[in-house]
Scaffold this active site. Structure first.
Site, mmCIF file in Angstrom:
data_model
loop_
_atom_site.group_PDB
_atom_site.id
_atom_site.type_symbol
_atom_site.label_atom_id
_atom_site.label_comp_id
_atom_site.label_asym_id
_atom_site.label_seq_id
_atom_site.Cartn_x
_atom_site.Cartn_y
_atom_site.Cartn_z
ATOM 1 N N ASP A 176 2.948 -12.704 -0.518
ATOM 2 C CA ASP A 176 1.964 -12.316 0.501
ATOM 3 C C ASP A 176 1.270 -13.557 1.060
ATOM 4 O OD1 ASP A 176 -0.307 -11.173 1.916
ATOM 5 O OD2 ASP A 176 0.082 -9.341 0.797
ATOM 6 N N SER A 225 -1.839 -7.466 6.402
ATOM 7 C CA SER A 225 -0.806 -7.189 5.405
ATOM 8 C C SER A 225 -0.269 -5.772 5.473
ATOM 9 C CB SER A 225 -1.351 -7.464 3.995
ATOM 10 O OG SER A 225 -1.542 -8.844 3.794
ATOM 11 N N ASP A 284 -3.458 -1.441 -2.554
ATOM 12 C CA ASP A 284 -3.515 -2.464 -1.516
ATOM 13 C C ASP A 284 -2.324 -2.307 -0.570
ATOM 14 O OD1 ASP A 284 -4.615 -4.579 -0.173
ATOM 15 O OD2 ASP A 284 -4.024 -6.106 -1.618
ATOM 16 N N THR A 286 0.399 -4.009 0.646
ATOM 17 C CA THR A 286 1.828 -4.241 0.438
ATOM 18 C C THR A 286 2.460 -3.228 -0.505
ATOM 19 O OG1 THR A 286 1.429 -6.586 0.879
ATOM 20 C CG2 THR A 286 3.550 -5.995 -0.089
ATOM 21 N N GLU A 439 5.553 -7.997 -5.520
ATOM 22 C CA GLU A 439 4.669 -8.796 -4.662
ATOM 23 C C GLU A 439 3.812 -9.782 -5.452
ATOM 24 O OE1 GLU A 439 0.891 -8.247 -1.562
ATOM 25 O OE2 GLU A 439 1.160 -6.939 -3.290
ATOM 26 N N ASP A 444 -1.925 -14.931 -0.933
ATOM 27 C CA ASP A 444 -2.751 -14.596 0.232
ATOM 28 C C ASP A 444 -4.228 -14.535 -0.123
ATOM 29 O OD1 ASP A 444 -3.129 -13.380 3.019
ATOM 30 O OD2 ASP A 444 -3.874 -11.763 1.752
ATOM 31 N N HIS A 448 -7.068 -17.021 1.516
ATOM 32 C CA HIS A 448 -8.166 -16.540 2.361
ATOM 33 C C HIS A 448 -9.470 -17.268 2.066
ATOM 34 C CE1 HIS A 448 -6.953 -13.254 4.983
ATOM 35 N NE2 HIS A 448 -6.163 -12.772 4.029
ATOM 36 N N ASP A 489 5.045 -11.476 4.221
ATOM 37 C CA ASP A 489 4.665 -10.512 5.243
ATOM 38 C C ASP A 489 4.020 -11.201 6.437
ATOM 39 O OD1 ASP A 489 2.557 -11.268 3.634
ATOM 40 O OD2 ASP A 489 1.664 -9.278 3.509
ATOM 41 N N HIS A 490 3.393 -12.338 6.182
ATOM 42 C CA HIS A 490 2.741 -13.143 7.224
ATOM 43 C C HIS A 490 2.424 -14.490 6.604
ATOM 44 C CE1 HIS A 490 -1.100 -12.826 5.134
ATOM 45 N NE2 HIS A 490 -0.798 -11.556 4.928
#
Length: 673
Positions: A176, A225, A284, A286, A439, A444, A448, A489-490
């Site tokens: 992620d 996400s 969450d 994902t 995952e 991620d 952040h 995913d990004h």
């Protein structure tokens, strides 16, 4: 006919030219006043189930005001193959026309309208055609006629079906938020380079197939996400927060136009065993994207219900009776509480025969023949760095029942390998295959908050999990039958741009002189993460730390990697590892704004943010992300792809596209053909 088309296009262009702002939108993927979901440019696997929704909108005020806000009651949708005759959708599918909905909503056209508190009111007429599909590959055209002569056109494509089934099993690893630059940084920390040549490399680096995928969403170029995972797992671009559903104009989280995921299809068609593994809380985005359908990812209670029971609306949908494996954090969401009607979701899983485990010891103790629910933390699970280096932090993590202290937590590797054993055992017993999503969530979550070392520790754990998975599959004789994909995913706008002399930075007393500790170009030097404390970075001796190869020998070298993000809030920065999860900003409750936390990276220098002060975290970026693949069908994942292509290529490898209704054990109750 030409004249009529020109008139329609002119009307549409006139509306478009009136609206120049896009911070807010009336309805995503619907620039005109007639909306079709799935919208223009949508692609499907043959036989993939979905809903159709049409909306006719009439704004009362604003730049697109129409007919005093009164939509015309006479509207209909036509569908047909390209170049062929079109039919009204109810006739095309041989179903009854659904009941009409009538409602209104408000939105702000731009920031000026929001500041002035002048919303636009929109009246809507709508219909939803549920649980339908298209079996014949090719192109389709849909035309919505509405508001006395207006038309909205959508072009759809149904993908060609596979010639054969290449892969029996699937593992989709999701790092992620993992961008290519993070993989590069993780390699720097976890592997030794001598005179410019790495002496070892990441397991990812050895993939026989490599590509990149674009992550933008359906109506914004930055994704979250939820809708990014939706693209990977269902092949559909969606709006931010959307999980396998389009965001219609109702503002409601449920009953939006949905579409089937590849995991639902694999279960429906082949009775495939399904595994969901994540280091995040399981509700969450994902992990939820494997099976949940909602336009609002925050519907945690609903998502947990869907894990077990699937869609339980008053209309037909693909039958779902729970995954075979569900491992991760977020145990507090499964406890009885007011929001879920004081019902223990753990008990509901147990009533359906699930084994229930809460730590690594109990995970290892259970067999492989039963379905299993593992809840290893109350929320997101402890990071690799906290479990292996800063172990005192484990006392602060809540268990599944909110008791403090998570001391015996499995990592991503332990959960993934156990999930494989359960899925493989159960699949062999039924003569079928298995599919799993695993995952690494806190790449991620740590990025952040600019907690770079924790993010990269999670990425190294993902790589270690990948290596162990490939070996384990070979050991149990399933490597040649399993497609393994590792992607993100990004991404985040992250990179390494030099090194930082932490000793020198600490000794400085001004913001500007502290910045002189940063070395760039030749002054960046070599990585000290791969030498023993006190040794020079140009030492050619290969040594391993207590966590073995593939991880840093030390996390606190004098010369650290200088790393950063293109988006950030006000913060201090010293480029050193943090003993606990980073808190860069503090909320001023009087002004509802965030300011720099003076206790975070206090030996560093101040960095002024470029994001609104209403938030305390960085955001995602537009960057393309890497795609690595192994096994049968891996060749499909080479080159530049759009994110929905990941799902379509998986569908091709697993032979999920079907030109007729294929439902294992007649699970599907009703389907409009």
């Amino acid at each position: 006919m030409v004249s009529k088309s020109f008139t329609i296009l002119t009307v549409a262009a006139a509306f478009a030219s009136c609206v120049s702002a896009q911070t807010y939108r009336r309805t995503g993927a619907c620039p005109s006043l007639g909306c079709i979901f799935p919208p223009d440019q949508t692609e499907f696997l043959a036989g993939q189930v979905f809903d159709i929704r049409i909306e006719v909108q009439a704004p009362v005020n604003g730049t697109q005001a129409f007919n005093n806000g009164v939509p015309n009651q006479d509207y209909y949708l036509e569908i047909g193959g390209d170049g062929g005759e079109r039919y009204e959708v109810a006739e095309f599918y041989g179903i009854e026309d659904p009941k009409q909905e009538s409602y209104n909503f408000t939105y702000y056209e731009d920031l000026f309208a929001k500041d002035a508190k002048t919303p636009t009111v929109v009246n809507v007429l709508a219909k939803s055609y549920r649980h339908i599909t298209l079996y014949n590959p090719g192109k389709y055209t849909l035309k919505l006629h509405y508001n006395g002569g207006m038309e909205t056109i959508a072009h759809w494509t149904v993908k060609e079906v596979a010639d054969c089934k290449k892969a029996k099993n699937l593992i989709l690893f999701v790092g992620d938020g993992m961008s290519s630059s993070m993989v590069t940084a993780a390699r720097l920390l976890g592997h030794k380079s001598i005179n410019g040549k790495y002496q070892s490399t990441m397991a990812m680096d050895k993939a026989p197939a490599f590509g990149m995928q674009m992550t933008h969403s359906i109506d914004s170029y930055i994704t979250d996400s939820a809708n990014s995972a939706t693209a990977l797992m269902a092949g559909k671009k969606a709006t931010v927060n959307g999980l396998n559903a389009y965001t219609d104009s109702t503002g409601k989280p449920l009953n939006n136009p949905k579409f089937e995921t590849i995991f639902e299809m694999a279960r429906r068609i082949y009775n495939a065993k399904v595994g969901i593994v994540s280091t995040a809380y399981l509700a969450d985005a994902t992990p939820a994207a494997v099976v949940a359908h909602t336009s609002q990812r925050s519907q945690y209670d609903f998502i947990i219900d869907q894990f077990l029971d699937g869609v339980t609306a008053n209309y037909s949908w693909t039958k779902w009776d729970g995954p075979d494996v569900l491992f991760g954090g977020g145990g507090s969401d499964f406890l009885a509480k007011v929001s879920n009607g004081n019902v223990s979701k753990i008990a509901k899983f147990q009533d359906k025969g699930y084994e229930f485990v809460t730590d690594n010891s109990s995970l290892n103790a259970i067999g492989n023949d039963k379905r299993a629910l593992g809840l290893f933390a109350g929320s997101t699970m402890p990071t690799w760095l906290d479990r292996h280096v800063y172990k005192a932090n484990l006392a602060t993590f809540p268990q599944y029942n909110n008791t403090k202290g998570v001391y015996d937590s499995p990592g991503l590797k332990e959960m993934t390998l156990k999930a494989i054993d359960i899925l493989s055992t159960r699949a062999k017993a039924d003569g079928t295959g298995w599919v799993m999503m695993s995952e690494a969530a806190s790449i991620d979550k740590a990025m952040h908050i600019a907690d770079y070392d924790r993010a990269l520790g999670e990425l190294l754990e993902l790589d270690d999990t990948l290596a162990a998975t490939l070996k384990h599959l070979e050991d149990i004789g399933e490597l040649e039958e399993t497609l393994i994909i590792l992607t993100a995913d990004h991404g985040h706008g992250f990179d390494v741009f030099g090194s930082s002399d932490s000793k020198y930075m600490i000794a400085q007393t001004t913001n500007s002189t502290k910045k002189n500790a940063v070395g760039t170009y030749q002054n960046s030097g070599l990585s000290e993460y791969q030498v023993a404390p006190g040794q020079l970075a140009d030492n050619h001796t290969i040594v391993y730390g207590e966590n073995g190869p593939g991880f840093p020998v030390q996390w606190t070298p004098r010369y650290t990697a200088a790393m950063g993000l293109v988006d950030y809030v006000d913060r201090n920065e010293d480029y050193m590892v943090h003993n606990s999860s980073r808190v860069t900003s503090i909320l001023d409750r009087n002004t509802s704004t965030y300011y720099v936390n003076p206790e975070d990276s206090s030996s560093g220098f101040f960095v002024g943010g470029n994001l609104p002060t209403s938030g305390d975290q960085g955001v995602h970026s537009l960057t393309d992300v890497p795609v690595y693949a192994w096994g049968p069908g891996s060749e499909f994942f080479r080159g530049i792809q759009n994110s929905p292509d990941i799902a379509f290529h998986i569908g091709l490898a697993l032979d999920l596209g079907k030109t007729k209704n294929v439902t294992y054990g007649a699970q599907r109750v009703k389907l409009a053909l």
